[in-house]
Every structure is written in structure tokens, then in C-alpha cells.
Motif scaffolding. Structure first.
Motif, PDB file in Angstrom:
ATOM      1  N   ILE A 213       0.836  -1.202   0.000  1.00 51.65           N
ATOM      2  CA  ILE A 213       0.000   0.000   0.000  1.00 51.65           C
ATOM      3  C   ILE A 213       0.871   1.253   0.000  1.00 51.65           C
ATOM      4  O   ILE A 213       0.623   2.205  -0.754  1.00 51.65           O
ATOM      5  CB  ILE A 213      -0.952  -0.006   1.214  1.00 51.65           C
ATOM      6  CG1 ILE A 213      -1.982  -1.129   1.061  1.00 51.65           C
ATOM      7  CG2 ILE A 213      -1.653   1.347   1.355  1.00 51.65           C
ATOM      8  CD1 ILE A 213      -2.853  -1.338   2.285  1.00 51.65           C
ATOM      9  N   VAL A 214       1.905   1.263   0.829  1.00 48.59           N
ATOM     10  CA  VAL A 214       2.823   2.406   0.865  1.00 48.59           C
ATOM     11  C   VAL A 214       3.482   2.591  -0.505  1.00 48.59           C
ATOM     12  O   VAL A 214       3.638   3.718  -0.989  1.00 48.59           O
ATOM     13  CB  VAL A 214       3.882   2.216   1.971  1.00 48.59           C
ATOM     14  CG1 VAL A 214       5.002   3.249   1.842  1.00 48.59           C
ATOM     15  CG2 VAL A 214       3.227   2.314   3.347  1.00 48.59           C
ATOM     16  N   HIS A 215       3.838   1.499  -1.148  1.00 47.78           N
ATOM     17  CA  HIS A 215       4.434   1.557  -2.491  1.00 47.78           C
ATOM     18  C   HIS A 215       3.451   2.187  -3.479  1.00 47.78           C
ATOM     19  O   HIS A 215       3.848   2.998  -4.334  1.00 47.78           O
ATOM     20  CB  HIS A 215       4.819   0.149  -2.936  1.00 47.78           C
ATOM     21  CG  HIS A 215       5.488   0.099  -4.275  1.00 47.78           C
ATOM     22  ND1 HIS A 215       6.827   0.376  -4.457  1.00 47.78           N
ATOM     23  CD2 HIS A 215       4.987  -0.191  -5.513  1.00 47.78           C
ATOM     24  CE1 HIS A 215       7.128   0.261  -5.737  1.00 47.78           C
ATOM     25  NE2 HIS A 215       6.032  -0.083  -6.401  1.00 47.78           N
ATOM     26  N   MET A 216       2.172   1.827  -3.368  1.00 50.73           N
ATOM     27  CA  MET A 216       1.155   2.387  -4.262  1.00 50.73           C
ATOM     28  C   MET A 216       1.003   3.893  -4.058  1.00 50.73           C
ATOM     29  O   MET A 216       0.860   4.650  -5.021  1.00 50.73           O
ATOM     30  CB  MET A 216      -0.186   1.685  -4.019  1.00 50.73           C
ATOM     31  CG  MET A 216      -0.209   0.234  -4.456  1.00 50.73           C
ATOM     32  SD  MET A 216      -1.728  -0.623  -3.938  1.00 50.73           S
ATOM     33  CE  MET A 216      -2.938   0.184  -5.011  1.00 50.73           C
ATOM     34  N   VAL A 217       1.038   4.324  -2.805  1.00 54.34           N
ATOM     35  CA  VAL A 217       0.957   5.762  -2.516  1.00 54.34           C
ATOM     36  C   VAL A 217       2.178   6.476  -3.085  1.00 54.34           C
ATOM     37  O   VAL A 217       2.066   7.512  -3.757  1.00 54.34           O
ATOM     38  CB  VAL A 217       0.856   6.007  -0.996  1.00 54.34           C
ATOM     39  CG1 VAL A 217       0.918   7.508  -0.696  1.00 54.34           C
ATOM     40  CG2 VAL A 217      -0.428   5.409  -0.434  1.00 54.34           C
ATOM     41  N   SER A 218       3.345   5.922  -2.840  1.00 57.34           N
ATOM     42  CA  SER A 218       4.598   6.526  -3.284  1.00 57.34           C
ATOM     43  C   SER A 218       4.637   6.699  -4.798  1.00 57.34           C
ATOM     44  O   SER A 218       5.147   7.703  -5.310  1.00 57.34           O
ATOM     45  CB  SER A 218       5.773   5.663  -2.823  1.00 57.34           C
ATOM     46  OG  SER A 218       7.003   6.176  -3.285  1.00 57.34           O
ATOM     47  N   HIS A 219       4.071   5.727  -5.523  1.00 59.77           N
ATOM     48  CA  HIS A 219       4.114   5.756  -6.985  1.00 59.77           C
ATOM     49  C   HIS A 219       2.833   6.314  -7.602  1.00 59.77           C
ATOM     50  O   HIS A 219       2.540   6.083  -8.781  1.00 59.77           O
ATOM     51  CB  HIS A 219       4.409   4.351  -7.515  1.00 59.77           C
ATOM     52  CG  HIS A 219       5.821   3.908  -7.262  1.00 59.77           C
ATOM     53  ND1 HIS A 219       6.262   3.493  -6.024  1.00 59.77           N
ATOM     54  CD2 HIS A 219       6.900   3.854  -8.088  1.00 59.77           C
ATOM     55  CE1 HIS A 219       7.547   3.177  -6.093  1.00 59.77           C
ATOM     56  NE2 HIS A 219       7.961   3.395  -7.322  1.00 59.77           N
ATOM     57  N   GLU A 220       2.059   7.041  -6.782  1.00 58.36           N
ATOM     58  CA  GLU A 220       0.894   7.803  -7.240  1.00 58.36           C
ATOM     59  C   GLU A 220      -0.209   6.941  -7.848  1.00 58.36           C
ATOM     60  O   GLU A 220      -0.990   7.410  -8.676  1.00 58.36           O
ATOM     61  CB  GLU A 220       1.326   8.893  -8.234  1.00 58.36           C
ATOM     62  CG  GLU A 220       2.341   9.862  -7.652  1.00 58.36           C
ATOM     63  CD  GLU A 220       2.668  11.011  -8.593  1.00 58.36           C
ATOM     64  OE1 GLU A 220       1.876  11.277  -9.509  1.00 58.36           O
ATOM     65  OE2 GLU A 220       3.722  11.643  -8.398  1.00 58.36           O
ATOM     66  N   ARG A 221      -0.295   5.706  -7.404  1.00 57.02           N
ATOM     67  CA  ARG A 221      -1.394   4.852  -7.866  1.00 57.02           C
ATOM     68  C   ARG A 221      -2.667   5.121  -7.075  1.00 57.02           C
ATOM     69  O   ARG A 221      -3.771   4.865  -7.558  1.00 57.02           O
ATOM     70  CB  ARG A 221      -0.991   3.381  -7.763  1.00 57.02           C
ATOM     71  CG  ARG A 221       0.101   2.986  -8.760  1.00 57.02           C
ATOM     72  CD  ARG A 221       0.508   1.542  -8.589  1.00 57.02           C
ATOM     73  NE  ARG A 221      -0.623   0.627  -8.705  1.00 57.02           N
ATOM     74  CZ  ARG A 221      -0.581  -0.660  -8.356  1.00 57.02           C
ATOM     75  NH1 ARG A 221       0.534  -1.172  -7.861  1.00 57.02           N
ATOM     76  NH2 ARG A 221      -1.645  -1.419  -8.495  1.00 57.02           N
ATOM     77  N   VAL A 222      -2.516   5.597  -5.841  1.00 56.11           N
ATOM     78  CA  VAL A 222      -3.653   6.034  -5.020  1.00 56.11           C
ATOM     79  C   VAL A 222      -3.237   7.287  -4.255  1.00 56.11           C
ATOM     80  O   VAL A 222      -2.044   7.561  -4.089  1.00 56.11           O
ATOM     81  CB  VAL A 222      -4.111   4.940  -4.015  1.00 56.11           C
ATOM     82  CG1 VAL A 222      -4.724   3.753  -4.735  1.00 56.11           C
ATOM     83  CG2 VAL A 222      -2.953   4.505  -3.121  1.00 56.11           C
ATOM     84  N   ASP A 223      -4.232   8.032  -3.777  1.00 57.56           N
ATOM     85  CA  ASP A 223      -3.942   9.246  -3.005  1.00 57.56           C
ATOM     86  C   ASP A 223      -3.498   8.933  -1.579  1.00 57.56           C
ATOM     87  O   ASP A 223      -2.644   9.633  -1.018  1.00 57.56           O
ATOM     88  CB  ASP A 223      -5.197  10.133  -2.930  1.00 57.56           C
ATOM     89  CG  ASP A 223      -5.666  10.602  -4.294  1.00 57.56           C
ATOM     90  OD1 ASP A 223      -4.804  10.932  -5.135  1.00 57.56           O
ATOM     91  OD2 ASP A 223      -6.896  10.629  -4.521  1.00 57.56           O
ATOM     92  N   VAL A 224      -4.112   7.899  -0.999  1.00 58.77           N
ATOM     93  CA  VAL A 224      -3.947   7.645   0.432  1.00 58.77           C
ATOM     94  C   VAL A 224      -3.839   6.144   0.695  1.00 58.77           C
ATOM     95  O   VAL A 224      -4.478   5.335   0.011  1.00 58.77           O
ATOM     96  CB  VAL A 224      -5.157   8.199   1.234  1.00 58.77           C
ATOM     97  CG1 VAL A 224      -4.949   8.006   2.736  1.00 58.77           C
ATOM     98  CG2 VAL A 224      -5.404   9.662   0.915  1.00 58.77           C
ATOM     99  N   GLY A 225      -3.060   5.789   1.702  1.00 60.34           N
ATOM    100  CA  GLY A 225      -3.054   4.428   2.234  1.00 60.34           C
ATOM    101  C   GLY A 225      -3.641   4.455   3.633  1.00 60.34           C
ATOM    102  O   GLY A 225      -3.250   5.289   4.457  1.00 60.34           O
TER     103      GLY A 225
END
Length: 232
Positions: A158-170
Motif C-alpha cells: 500500500i505504501v508503495h502504491m501511494v509513493s508511486h501515485e497509484r492512489v492518493d492515500v493508504g
């Protein structure tokens, strides 16, 4: 004398038969099988549940699996209890009955990109944001008013997704947010908590007679503090 010898023989046979019954009794006949999510945090919490069951004279074993499968299989009766969940899962899984004394308390936090202008996150805010979370979809929908986000079991992912702008928030447990955000210099943990939640132990309804005793046992354990002895 002959009669006495026969009495001794009969007594010996009865004793041997009784011993055979004890020896051949299944070792786990009274063992309660507790299911839970397969995480390091859950493994730590098993010590508290084990202490509560031991206090009422019961043996337990723990079984680790994905969160939704755990709930489904406790609800079906395959397992006897769910280690720890939020109040409300009994509405989704009606064969679960809650032990009313909490087993633990957790806090929920948001992880965002440092470049983001997001400074606080509430469940209501998530109606208009994209987010990922490991929490059960329908429970999240109840909190946000319908937005379930993306369900991802691993806080690190989830943190990786936030970092790479796949989602706004984890959205995840605060302890996980702090641990995994520290590994990525593009993200931060929002200082204001999303919320604090009490966790409860749930038994299958066929074991509802255990609830009063487990409530008393957990209440006694909690006198030292709700999180005492569990080193999260």
C-alpha cells in the motif's frame, strides 16, 4: 480365597479398561481452534487470547490465514473463534458472537505523499479520494458511505502504491503506517489519526456458553491495561 482372587482379577480388568479409555481419548478433544489473519501483529495477540482461555480451563490452537477467509471459515463452523475483529463483523457474519470485553485497541492512520496537499484524513474524506487498505471491504464501505477503495493485504504494498501515485492515500494500522512509511522517503504518515478502534474476540454461536467466562477472564487481564503484555 478363590472368591477374593476373582474379585482382584475383576478389579484389575476394570482398571485396565478405564486406563485404555483414558489413553485412547483424542488429545485435542477439548481444544478450541482460533482463526485469525496471518500477520506478525496477530501472532503477538495470540498470547492474550491464550491466557484468557487458560484462565477458564480450555486449551487453544491458532490458525493463520487471509482475513476474509478466516471470518468465512469461523462463520461456517470450521473454526471455533475469531481472534480479534472490530464490532460490526457479526452483522456480516451472523454466526459470530462477540465477547463484550475488548481484547485490544488499535489506531488507524493515513499515509500520503509528501508532495500532496493532504494534511488530515477522515473516513468522510475518503468518499472523494482514491485509497488502498487491508481492511474488510464492506466494513470500509460502512465507514466511508460507500467507497471501498482498493483492498490490498500488504501494508508495504500500500505504501508503495501511494509513493508511486497509484492512489492518493493508504489507510492502515498506525503501527504499520509508521514502520513502512519510514522505508520510503516520498511518503509521510498524517499526524492526526483516522480513528481509534477497539478489537473484540468472537466465538462461533455454538460456543456462546463460553462468553460470560471469557468476558470475566479478559476483564481481569485488562486490569493491567488493554495493551499490556502485547508488544506491538
Amino acid at each position: 480365597m478363590s472368591s477374593l482372587r476373582w474379585e482382584k482379577k475383576i478389579a484389575f480388568v476394570i482398571l485396565a479398561f478405564a486406563t485404555l479409555i483414558v489413553v485412547t481419548k483424542p488429545l485435542d478433544a477439548s481444544e478450541y481452534r482460533i482463526s485469525t489473519i496471518d500477520t506478525d501483529r496477530a501472532r503477538l495477540l495470540t498470547t492474550k487470547a491464550k491466557a484468557a482461555y487458560e484462565a477458564i480451563g480450555q486449551d487453544v490452537s491458532f490458525h493463520f490465514q487471509p482475513s476474509k477467509r478466516s471470518l468465512l471459515e469461523v462463520n461456517s463452523g470450521k473454526y471455533d473463534a475469531e481472534l480479534a475483529q472490530v464490532q460490526g463483523v457479526e452483522d456480516l457474519f451472523p454466526n459470530l458472537e462477540m465477547v463484550p470485553e475488548p481484547i485490544f485497541e488499535v489506531s488507524v492512520s493515513a499515509v500520503v505523499r509528501k508532495s500532496s496537499d493532504i494534511t488530515s484524513v477522515s473516513w468522510d474524506d475518503l468518499q472523494t479520494l482514491t485509497f488502498a487498505t487491508p481492511f474488510i471491504k464492506r466494513l470500509v464501505e460502512n465507514r466511508t458511505g460507500g467507497n471501498s477503495g482498493i483492498t490490498v493485504q500488504s501494508p508495504r504494498d500500500i505504501v508503495h502504491m501511494v509513493s508511486h501515485e497509484r492512489v492518493d492515500v493508504g489507510i492502515m494500522l498506525t503501527i504499520d503506517a509508521i514502520e513502512y512509511a519510514a522505508l520510503d522517503n516520498k511518503v509521510i504518515v498524517v499526524s492526526k489519526l483516522v480513528e481509534k478502534r477497539l478489537l473484540y474476540h468472537f466465538v462461533h454461536q455454538k460456543h456462546r456458553e463460553l462468553i460470560p467466562a471469557l468476558t470475566k477472564a479478559l476483564r481481569e487481564i485488562n486490569k493491567k491495561g488493554l495493551t499490556a503484555g502485547v508488544a506491538f
